[in-house]
Design a protein around this motif. Structure first.
Motif, PDB file in Angstrom:
ATOM      1  N   ASN A  17       0.839  -1.193   0.000  1.00 44.88           N
ATOM      2  CA  ASN A  17       0.000   0.000   0.000  1.00 44.88           C
ATOM      3  C   ASN A  17       0.880   1.251   0.000  1.00 44.88           C
ATOM      4  O   ASN A  17       1.723   1.407   0.886  1.00 44.88           O
ATOM      5  CB  ASN A  17      -0.909  -0.012   1.232  1.00 44.88           C
ATOM      6  N   LYS A  37      -4.526  13.503   4.440  1.00 43.45           N
ATOM      7  CA  LYS A  37      -5.749  13.227   3.679  1.00 43.45           C
ATOM      8  C   LYS A  37      -6.823  12.625   4.572  1.00 43.45           C
ATOM      9  O   LYS A  37      -7.992  12.998   4.491  1.00 43.45           O
ATOM     10  CB  LYS A  37      -5.467  12.251   2.524  1.00 43.45           C
ATOM     11  N   GLU A  41     -10.450  14.209   5.145  1.00 43.73           N
ATOM     12  CA  GLU A  41     -11.632  13.455   4.722  1.00 43.73           C
ATOM     13  C   GLU A  41     -12.567  13.205   5.904  1.00 43.73           C
ATOM     14  O   GLU A  41     -13.782  13.267   5.770  1.00 43.73           O
ATOM     15  CB  GLU A  41     -11.220  12.132   4.066  1.00 43.73           C
ATOM     16  N   LYS A  46     -16.607  11.810   6.318  1.00 44.39           N
ATOM     17  CA  LYS A  46     -16.439  10.451   5.807  1.00 44.39           C
ATOM     18  C   LYS A  46     -16.228   9.528   6.984  1.00 44.39           C
ATOM     19  O   LYS A  46     -15.590   9.900   7.968  1.00 44.39           O
ATOM     20  CB  LYS A  46     -15.219  10.359   4.895  1.00 44.39           C
ATOM     21  N   SER A  49     -13.936   3.841   8.478  1.00 43.12           N
ATOM     22  CA  SER A  49     -13.769   2.630   7.664  1.00 43.12           C
ATOM     23  C   SER A  49     -13.702   2.983   6.190  1.00 43.12           C
ATOM     24  O   SER A  49     -12.863   2.454   5.454  1.00 43.12           O
ATOM     25  CB  SER A  49     -14.928   1.666   7.902  1.00 43.12           C
ATOM     26  N   GLN A  50     -14.562   3.891   5.750  1.00 39.72           N
ATOM     27  CA  GLN A  50     -14.594   4.286   4.351  1.00 39.72           C
ATOM     28  C   GLN A  50     -13.262   4.906   3.922  1.00 39.72           C
ATOM     29  O   GLN A  50     -12.744   4.607   2.850  1.00 39.72           O
ATOM     30  CB  GLN A  50     -15.739   5.273   4.113  1.00 39.72           C
ATOM     31  N   ILE A  51     -12.705   5.750   4.762  1.00 36.42           N
ATOM     32  CA  ILE A  51     -11.426   6.391   4.454  1.00 36.42           C
ATOM     33  C   ILE A  51     -10.344   5.330   4.236  1.00 36.42           C
ATOM     34  O   ILE A  51      -9.635   5.351   3.237  1.00 36.42           O
ATOM     35  CB  ILE A  51     -11.004   7.365   5.579  1.00 36.42           C
ATOM     36  N   ILE A  53     -10.662   2.036   3.687  1.00 37.74           N
ATOM     37  CA  ILE A  53     -10.972   1.127   2.578  1.00 37.74           C
ATOM     38  C   ILE A  53     -10.681   1.801   1.236  1.00 37.74           C
ATOM     39  O   ILE A  53     -10.098   1.190   0.339  1.00 37.74           O
ATOM     40  CB  ILE A  53     -12.436   0.626   2.669  1.00 37.74           C
ATOM     41  N   GLU A  54     -11.074   3.073   1.093  1.00 40.00           N
ATOM     42  CA  GLU A  54     -10.826   3.798  -0.158  1.00 40.00           C
ATOM     43  C   GLU A  54      -9.341   3.976  -0.443  1.00 40.00           C
ATOM     44  O   GLU A  54      -8.944   4.165  -1.581  1.00 40.00           O
ATOM     45  CB  GLU A  54     -11.518   5.162  -0.140  1.00 40.00           C
ATOM     46  N   HIS A  55      -8.522   3.911   0.579  1.00 48.75           N
ATOM     47  CA  HIS A  55      -7.075   4.030   0.397  1.00 48.75           C
ATOM     48  C   HIS A  55      -6.397   2.661   0.369  1.00 48.75           C
ATOM     49  O   HIS A  55      -5.177   2.551   0.548  1.00 48.75           O
ATOM     50  CB  HIS A  55      -6.470   4.934   1.486  1.00 48.75           C
ATOM     51  N   GLY A  56      -7.193   1.624   0.138  1.00 49.55           N
ATOM     52  CA  GLY A  56      -6.647   0.292  -0.113  1.00 49.55           C
ATOM     53  C   GLY A  56      -6.281  -0.547   1.088  1.00 49.55           C
ATOM     54  O   GLY A  56      -5.542  -1.520   0.961  1.00 49.55           O
TER      55      GLY A  56
END
Length: 117
Positions: A17, A37, A41, A46, A49-51, A53-56
């Motif tokens: 990552n 970031k 975010e 946001k 978890s979304q943050i 997950i969106e960053h891999g």
């Protein structure tokens, strides 16, 4: 110190990552840009978890509770020192957790980015 102990496979997965500088059996060093970031975010409402997950990130590897702990610490650093605080942040045994007041050389920065497990 983290209670998680990462396997060699998990360490290799984490290090793929680009938001991670390095990983060891007990710790993960995150890229300062990612920290900035993530804080921004989160301020835009946001979910944690979304943050991640969106960053891999695979939350099964890092743990579902870890993003909350990280963001609490990162928000505090960001609010006190701005994004610059992540570039000079010193953590580890004996550290106050505050950014260093003296400029770091490139060699010193490399040492602080690769914590000793």
């Amino acid at each position: 110190m983290s209670k998680n102990i990462y396997t060699e496979f998990q360490i290799k997965e984490l290090e793929k990552n680009p938001s991670i500088i390095s990983a060891s059996k007990r710790s993960i060093s995150y890229n300062p840009e990612f920290k900035t970031k993530a804080v921004k975010e989160y301020k835009k409402r946001k979910s944690l978890s979304q943050i991640f997950i969106e960053h891999g990130f695979n939350l099964k590897i890092i743990g579902k509770e870890k993003p909350k702990l990280f963001l609490q610490r990162w928000r505090d650093t960001f609010e006190r020192f701005g994004g610059e605080g992540f570039l000079t942040e010193i953590r580890g045994k004996g550290s106050t957790g505050r950014p260093s007041s003296k400029p770091q050389s490139a060699e010193d920065q490399g040492r602080s980015e690769n914590p000793i497990p």
